[in-house]
Design an enzyme around this catalytic site. Structure first.
Site, PDB file in Angstrom:
ATOM      1  N   GLU A 119      40.178  41.082  42.125  1.00 25.39           N
ATOM      2  CA  GLU A 119      40.723  40.829  40.679  1.00 25.39           C
ATOM      3  C   GLU A 119      39.416  39.946  40.339  1.00 25.39           C
ATOM      4  O   GLU A 119      38.023  39.709  39.428  1.00 25.39           O
ATOM      5  CB  GLU A 119      41.196  41.461  40.047  1.00 25.39           C
ATOM      6  N   ASP A 145      35.325  38.988  39.477  1.00 29.67           N
ATOM      7  CA  ASP A 145      35.042  38.624  38.089  1.00 29.67           C
ATOM      8  C   ASP A 145      34.679  36.839  37.933  1.00 29.67           C
ATOM      9  O   ASP A 145      33.198  36.815  37.637  1.00 29.67           O
ATOM     10  CB  ASP A 145      36.235  38.182  37.364  1.00 29.67           C
ATOM     11  N   SER A 184      36.204  46.491  35.134  1.00 25.97           N
ATOM     12  CA  SER A 184      36.678  45.351  35.378  1.00 25.97           C
ATOM     13  C   SER A 184      34.975  44.532  35.648  1.00 25.97           C
ATOM     14  O   SER A 184      34.968  43.172  35.535  1.00 25.97           O
ATOM     15  CB  SER A 184      37.488  44.964  36.911  1.00 25.97           C
TER      16      SER A 184
END
Ligand SMILES: *[C@@H]1O[C@H](CO)[C@@H](O)[C@H](O)[C@H]1NC(C)=O
Ligand SMILES: *[C@@H]1O[C@H](CO)[C@@H](O)[C@H](O)[C@H]1NC(C)=O
Ligand SMILES: *[C@@H]1O[C@H](CO)[C@@H](O)[C@H](O)[C@H]1NC(C)=O
Ligand SMILES: *[C@@H]1O[C@H](CO)[C@@H](O)[C@H](O)[C@H]1NC(C)=O
Ligand SMILES: *[C@@H]1O[C@H](CO)[C@@H](O)[C@H](O)[C@H]1NC(C)=O
Length: 597
Positions: free
Chosen positions: A306, A310, A516
């Site tokens: 994640e 990002d 995400s």
């Protein structure tokens, strides 16, 4: 019956006045669950000597002052548009009445809590009470704190199934945490495997860049997106799709982009370098700053998928805008045999408390975490949502991914009735954040079936949705009637690509999907708009939704096909205008630049 606190003032020898003490033993339930939350099992009482840090959210003296101010500075039609508030101005708006503070202190004092263990937040709207022995917390809150273990994750927490407050405090205290919130944010990233039509590009996106160059060379052509972006997403695809390729940031000494990370997710510097070298070589020198919050760590040997996703997409789209990765701790598993009082497990509050106390805050912040709304206690959700409003009022654009489960995956209410319902996600349902859903494919972009969307059961429809949302609801007639709340805040607000993203983890390229992917992508585009405005000497965009739902709509690509199945239904369908799958659509930087400039 509600026992009203009578503010009869009694003169004291010192000439001070003090109210008659309320009946502290008159407890009324503040929040409680009908059952132990699903998947959690009680392991019994906390060991002798365990303590807990409690946060007490105080109600503001003027209930609607913050939200009114937020709307004024965020509505393009208002004369105060862009006149964002200072930290001190926000503090004044959210300040509790002095009587509220006195009353809470009197209550804590009555229970023998030493004044030295109580400290206020920057704005005075929260009190932290440190190292409260569990039996004292039980007495204060009419609670029964126990150790609970999660059946799947094996995580342990110290929580209570219900808590109460003296009747006299209900009008003064918004929430006490940690109490009944068993969840904790989950990362909305569905898979770390390639979806079937995905592939790994051995040459980075060199051939995509070549395709874009060819398309751009055609006389009179609008920037068109290479068809290969339909099966593999790289920064070049997104920069073409969202029309940012030709913009050069000019306010990089003032404008920053923040990524909030939780759950021990670390963004790796060497992976970013590998990623940029492969996918955006002109940005290969870029780096990001890590800010550790509340015991958050930065283990460069433990890449988080994640976190890497990002930071790699935020950086590659916003370059050379400085990016900050916030690594927030405070969510370690509660270790029953370790008496450290750090087991608050309320990372949103830890991060918000930290960020709201900063002198400078990034103008744009993306967070790819969330939870089923119904698992978040209403009082907690309302309090956290208000903190996002505080960020918006100060000129921060706060973006959250909408979730990856369509209209829902576990579609049963937890109110004891077990009725079937669609499951909205928090914080995406908070009306003061911009929720980002997912799309896939190009020419045209369609809704990604994973894209969470629907209607809040906690937050009423905000005024900026008063036209488009009722119009969507009436367009579907009685379809799904009873499964969603027709008066709730609709989400998402916008969307962005969410499938087949190439990322680098431990030096290897892999494909990922989920909203995400969408939130940092949209946030990076917004960050470029903020760069543009700041470079023109103008204020940043701040809270985006009143703009997006009015003049900003013309700067979005409406997504009109695809759906978000779930709960054994086909889900909602993306249609012309707003829909609870893709919101208003995806961002077109060039068009938005013309609108906001
Ligand atoms: C769960 O954690 C406990 C210790 O806290 C350990 O004894 C147990 O083996 C763990 N179970 C699983 C399935 O990991
Ligand atoms: C990026 O920043 C980190 C932390 O400041 C530093 O350790 C690292 O060497 C930098 N990487 C590059 C490629 O500059
Ligand atoms: C709801 O479901 C739970 C768990 O499956 C069960 O224990 C409970 O009895 C059910 N309640 C009703 C009203 O059906
Ligand atoms: C529907 O949403 C409203 C807020 O708009 C809320 O007050 C109400 O309780 C919700 N209804 C249900 C059944 O959750
Ligand atoms: C991209 O932005 C430019 C302005 O910079 C605008 O003219 C154009 O219509 C936008 N959209 C596309 C698809 O090129």
């Amino acid at each position: 019956m509600l026992w009203h606190f009578l503010s009869i003032l009694v003169a004291t020898p010192l000439g001070l006045t003090s109210p008659v003490s309320p009946r502290w033993s008159d407890l009324q339930v503040k929040h409680s669950w009908p059952n132990v939350p699903r998947n959690w099992h009680c392991e019994g009482p906390a060991p002798e000597g365990t303590t807990i840090d409690l946060r007490i959210g105080l109600k503001p003296h003027r209930e609607d002052a913050l939200v009114e101010a937020l709307h004024e500075v965020s509505d393009p039609a208002h004369e105060k548009y862009g006149a964002h508030l200072s930290k001190a101005q926000v503090a004044a708006l959210v300040a509790p009445h002095p009587d509220t503070v006195d009353l809470v202190h009197a209550w804590l004092d009555h229970h023998g809590v030493p004044a030295s263990s109580v400290s206020p937040s920057h704005s005075g709207d929260w009190l932290t009470v440190s190292s409260v022995p569990i039996d004292q917390a039980d007495a204060l809150l009419g609670a029964s704190y126990q150790v609970y273990r999660h059946a799947e994750t094996n995580e342990t927490l110290l929580r209570t199934v219900g808590y109460s407050l003296p009747a006299a405090l209900h009008a003064h205290v918004a929430v006490v945490a940690p109490t009944t919130y068993f969840g904790g944010p989950r990362a909305w990233r569905r898979t770390s495997h390639l979806t079937p039509n995905g592939r790994i590009l051995p040459d980075g996106d060199a051939h995509i860049q070549a395709e874009i160059a060819k398309l751009q060379a055609r006389p009179g052509s609008l920037a068109t997106v290479p068809s290969s972006c339909g099966s593999t997403i790289t920064p070049s695809c997104l920069r073409a799709l969202y029309n940012t390729s030709t913009y050069t940031p000019a306010a990089t000494s003032k404008n920053t982009l923040g990524i909030a990370g939780y759950l021990g997710q670390f963004a790796i510097h060497t992976d970013l370098k590998t990623f940029l070298t492969k996918f955006r070589s002109d940005a290969a020198a870029a780096n990001f700053t890590v800010v550790k919050v509340n015991g958050g760590e930065d283990n460069q040997n433990d890449p988080g998928i994640e976190a890497n996703l990002d930071i790699q997409y935020a950086e590659s789209i916003s370059f050379p805008t400085p990016n900050i990765y916030y690594s927030t701790g405070g969510s370690p598993p509660f270790t029953p045999d370790d008496n450290t009082p750090t087991n608050t497990n309320e990372p949103y509050l830890d991060w918000l408390d930290f960020i709201l106390a900063q002198t400078t805050i990034p103008q744009t912040i993306s967070t790819s975490y969330g939870d089923d709304e119904q698992t978040v206690p209403l009082d907690y959700a309302q309090s956290v949502c208000t903190l996002f409003a505080q960020l918006g009022a100060q000129g921060v654009s706060v973006l959250f991914s909408s979730g990856d489960s369509g209209v829902g995956s576990d579609c049963v209410s937890n109110d004891g009735s077990n009725r079937s319902m669609f499951i909205p996600n928090f914080p995406a349902t908070c009306p003061f954040v911009t929720a980002v859903g997912g799309t896939t494919g190009v020419n045209p972009e369609k809704a990604a079936s994973l894209s969470s969307g629907g209607f809040s059961n906690y937050f009423a429809r905000p005024s900026y949705q008063s036209t488009v949302v009722p119009s969507f609801i009436s367009s579907i007639g009685t379809q799904f009637s009873g499964l969603f709340n027709t008066t709730g805040r609709g989400f998402p607000d916008i969307s962005a690509q969410a499938e087949n993203f190439q990322i680098v983890v431990s030096g290897r390229t892999e494909g990922v999907a989920g909203t995400s992917c969408a939130s940092p992508t949209a946030a990076a585009v917004i960050s470029l708009l903020n760069d543009f405005l700041i470079s023109q000497g103008k204020p940043p965009l701040g809270f985006l939704n009143p703009l997006l739902y009015s003049t900003g709509t013309a700067g979005l690509n409406d997504i009109t096909s695809g759906s978000n199945p779930g709960c054994n239904t086909k889900g909602f369908t993306a249609v012309k205008g707003w829909d609870p799958v893709t919101g208003l659509g995806t961002l077109d930087f060039g068009k938005l630049q013309a609108i906001v400039g």
